[in-house]
Scaffold this active site. Structure first.
Site, short mmCIF file in Angstrom:
data_model
loop_
_atom_site.label_atom_id
_atom_site.label_comp_id
_atom_site.label_asym_id
_atom_site.label_seq_id
_atom_site.Cartn_x
_atom_site.Cartn_y
_atom_site.Cartn_z
CB SER A 172 -3.58 -4.87 4.31
OG SER A 172 -4.20 -5.36 5.99
CE1 TYR B 241 -7.98 -2.56 2.89
CE2 TYR B 241 -7.65 -4.39 4.43
CZ TYR B 241 -7.77 -3.28 3.42
OH TYR B 241 -6.30 -2.39 3.92
#
Length: 236
Positions: free
Chosen positions: A124, A137
């Site tokens: 990501s 995250y």
């Protein structure tokens, strides 16, 4: 293909099947996998990447492999560090980091034996940016990215390519899962801009794995035109 029951995983499975690959789909939601596998003439196998026994059983049923796509993972919550939920953090680290470790370990020998292996990890833009309320995250994605990039050196000289794909905002069930099923809150994440689709990411993965064997695309960052960083976006 891990995390293959929906979103980027499903789209990539379909795209790779269209490129002529026999796709083995792994995820926990076996009922969804069977539907997809039937449509693309693939193989559906139940897989929980956080469970060593599940990973071992999955790998045992795949005798040969040319491409591994580490896609399983996700986010839980948007808490500050001071209010961080250890259970959410534990899930994110197990799904994104340890899951990638377990599956990659299981398939590296098969990929080397293929003579032309390829490991793709879907991380990501959060693997590069840190942002408020996202430390669980972002830290997990930073770690997953570090694991993946380390492979580039450790497998140097072996017939295995390494590609990290770092998507920005992609409209899938990612935000719905992050917000514990709150679809209204998830929809607001994408309001006022055109996000990437799962098919956009799948196209990039398919491009990477269909290059000639001597061509290694190390990192591919893709974001919507309206996104400059993990948190900086332009909304109409």
């Amino acid at each position: 293909m891990t995390g293959a029951s929906a979103g980027i995983g499903e789209a990539t499975a379909r795209r790779l099947a269209a490129e002529g690959f026999h796709v083995v789909l792994g995820a926990r939601r076996l009922d969804l996998l069977h539907v997809i596998a039937k449509e693309i003439d693939g193989t559906a196998i139940e897989l929980d990447v956080t469970d060593e026994a599940s990973v071992a059983a999955f790998a045992d049923r795949v005798p040969n492999a040319n491409v591994l796509v580490n896609n399983a993972g996700g986010a839980r919550g948007l808490s500050t560090v001071a209010e961080g939920d250890p259970a959410e953090w534990r899930w994110m680290w197990e799904a994104n980091v340890l899951g990638t470790l377990l599956v990659t370990k299981a398939f590296v020998p098969k990929l080397i034996a293929s003579g032309d292996g390829h490991i793709v990890s879907v991380t990501s833009v959060a693997a590069r940016d840190a942002y408020d309320n996202g430390s669980g995250y972002t830290s997990a994605k930073h770690a997953q990215s570090a694991l993946h990039r380390t492979l580039r050196g450790e497998l140097l000289g072996q017939p295995v390519r390494i590609t990290e794909v770092l998507p920005g905002m992609v409209e899938t069930d990612f935000s719905t899962n992050r917000f514990d099923g709150d679809t209204e809150r998830a929809a607001k994440v994408y309001q006022g801009l055109t996000p990437l689709t799962a098919d956009d990411v799948a196209d990039v993965i398919a491009f990477a794995v269909t290059r000639p064997p001597h061509v290694n695309l190390d990192e591919i960052v893709l974001k919507p035109r309206a996104q400059a960083s993990a948190t900086r976006v332009h909304r109409e």
